[in-house]
Scaffold this active site. Structure first.
Site, PDB file in Angstrom:
ATOM      1  N   GLU A 167       0.795  -1.223   0.000  1.00 55.88           N
ATOM      2  CA  GLU A 167       0.000   0.000   0.000  1.00 55.88           C
ATOM      3  C   GLU A 167       0.833   1.282   0.000  1.00 55.88           C
ATOM      4  O   GLU A 167       0.937   1.987   1.014  1.00 55.88           O
ATOM      5  CB  GLU A 167      -0.977  -0.010   1.178  1.00 55.88           C
ATOM      6  CG  GLU A 167      -1.958  -1.158   1.112  1.00 55.88           C
ATOM      7  CD  GLU A 167      -3.062  -1.095   2.152  1.00 55.88           C
ATOM      8  OE1 GLU A 167      -4.070  -1.807   1.975  1.00 55.88           O
ATOM      9  OE2 GLU A 167      -2.936  -0.312   3.123  1.00 55.88           O
ATOM     10  N   GLU A 351      -6.045  -7.976  -0.377  1.00 62.00           N
ATOM     11  CA  GLU A 351      -6.692  -7.725   0.913  1.00 62.00           C
ATOM     12  C   GLU A 351      -8.141  -7.341   0.663  1.00 62.00           C
ATOM     13  O   GLU A 351      -8.436  -6.543  -0.225  1.00 62.00           O
ATOM     14  CB  GLU A 351      -6.026  -6.581   1.702  1.00 62.00           C
ATOM     15  CG  GLU A 351      -4.685  -6.899   2.305  1.00 62.00           C
ATOM     16  CD  GLU A 351      -4.141  -5.736   3.122  1.00 62.00           C
ATOM     17  OE1 GLU A 351      -4.950  -4.914   3.621  1.00 62.00           O
ATOM     18  OE2 GLU A 351      -2.910  -5.642   3.263  1.00 62.00           O
TER      19      GLU A 351
END
Length: 436
Positions: A167, A351
């Site tokens: 991320e 995710e």
């Protein structure tokens, strides 16, 4: 509707994910200090000033946790390595106990027939490197490359897949512009440099892993569907800016060798000299892309300096995080990403999950519904021709949720943070049934 493996293509990979600082316990095993330790020790940054010193004590309970993972029926497990556990000062002397731990983790997964999916960095920067400017310092690409050589020199021959950084938006924007994560800055110059350098470090690590002969290398980016809060042109423009910063900046660097104009409108004056020359390293060929997706945001125009946007509370049902539940966003991101950036490149949902205020003795029905709806959205994307190859739910167990401490629970397994007892939840059993 009930789900099963038969609803997905042959060979589709099901798994779950965690991160090192959130579960391992960073106060033992020779790990060095990180900028998360000092961020958490600063009053007002983290709920109850909680930190990852013990977390879920995964470091000492590794075998128990791997047995729970195997009983879940996961094909793969996405874990991260701790830079400061392997190199306590970020550079120099190696902590052999740290390397040994990741050896045991990978070997334990393989012994149970589970594919190890490694992420090198999930936000715990060694303090010694933070003292040198951290992600603001261009030299971090080289430091990260050296760390990559050490950790993947030990486990890279046995991992199924690897990605350098989890991320990049959180590493760059959330931590340097919003100030919500370590190092807790609110500085546009720091932000621009961190966002660029995180991609440069990604590229350098990818080069190092290729040099080690590793394959199945990817990138993992997080995404939030950005929608205008109303029909005004100003809101539409604000939503486009949010989308450019959050979603398209990193995809643009990785796959188009360029950053979107709406992001450059604010960031370009603060980017490092010669940034345009770094795309040869940033845009290394990849074998897959991972998408982390949880929610959408409604965006309105806000007067004042760039970026001129503000989040507006939406009308949909929300998770414990206050995030709207919007499965269509997962489908639409998968379709858009394949169409505009990656083409036939394999995609993974790396995710997806929800925080829910469940307890060990109260079934987490809401999480089962959330996962079911998002898996169906993934099926819809596959039906549209998206080359989606797998899905990882976040997270295997309740854990340290960064600035929110131990309050928000994303886990399939309930963790009592006093006794550290693990108790599988109803969602754990539901996934186990679906994956059989």
């Amino acid at each position: 509707m009930p789900l099963s493996r038969a609803d997905f293509p042959e060979g589709f990979v099901f798994g779950t994910a965690t991160s090192s600082y959130q579960i391992e316990g960073h106060g033992f095993g020779g790990a060095g200090p990180t900028h998360w330790d000092s961020f958490a020790a600063t009053p007002g940054n983290v709920v109850r000033a909680e930190n990852g010193a013990v977390a879920c004590d995964h470091y000492h309970r590794l075998e128990e946790d791997l047995d729970l993972l195997a009983a879940l029926g996961a094909d793969a497990y996405r874990f991260s390595t701790s830079w400061a556990r392997v190199l306590p000062e970020g550079r120099g002397t190696v902590n052999e106990a740290g390397l040994d731990f990741y050896d045991r983790l990978v070997d334990g997964l393989l012994a149970r027939g589970i594919k190890p999916a490694a992420t090198l960095y999930h936000w715990e920067l060694p303090s010694a490197l933070a003292d040198l400017g951290g992600w603001r310092n261009r030299d971090i690409a080289g430091w990260f490359g050296d760390f990559t050589a050490v950790i993947m020199g030990r486990i890279g021959d046995r991992v199924w897949s690897a990605a350098p950084i989890n991320e990049p938006w959180c590493v760059g924007w959330l931590s340097h512009f919003d100030g919500h994560h370590a190092p807790g800055l609110r500085d546009i110059r720091a932000t621009a440099r961190a966002m660029h350098h995180v991609l440069l470090a990604h590229g350098r690590a990818t080069e190092v892993m290729r040099g080690l002969g590793m394959r199945n290398l990817g990138a993992v980016c997080n995404f939030e569907w950005s929608a205008p809060a109303n029909d005004d042109a100003a809101a539409t423009g604000a939503a486009a800016t949010y989308d450019a910063i959050y979603n398209r900046f990193f995809l643009g660097g990785l796959f188009k060798r360029a950053y979107p104009a709406e992001a450059l409108a604010g960031l370009e004056p603060h980017l490092p000299d010669g940034w345009q020359d770094d795309f040869d390293s940033i845009a290394q060929p990849l074998d897959w892309l991972g998408l982390n997706y949880y929610t959408r945001k409604l965006i309105d125009h806000r007067p004042g300096p760039w970026p001129n946007y503000a989040e507006v509370e939406g009308p949909l049902e929300k998770t414990q995080m206050g995030w709207e539940i919007y499965p269509d966003g997962l489908r639409d991101f998968l379709i858009r990403t394949a169409r505009d950036y990656t083409g036939d490149l394999p995609l993974y949902v790396t995710e997806n999950g929800m925080a829910n205020a469940d307890t060990a003795d109260r079934p987490d029905i809401a999480r089962i519904d959330y996962l079911s709806r998002h898996l169906n959205a993934a099926r819809e994307a596959i039906a549209e021709g998206v080359p989606l190859r797998g899905y990882f739910t976040w997270s295997l167990m309740d854990n340290y949720e960064w600035a929110l401490g131990y309050e928000k629970r994303f886990g399939l397994i309930h963790v009592d943070f006093d006794s550290l007892q693990r108790t599988p939840k109803a969602s754990y059993q539901a996934l186990a049934d679906w994956w059989r």
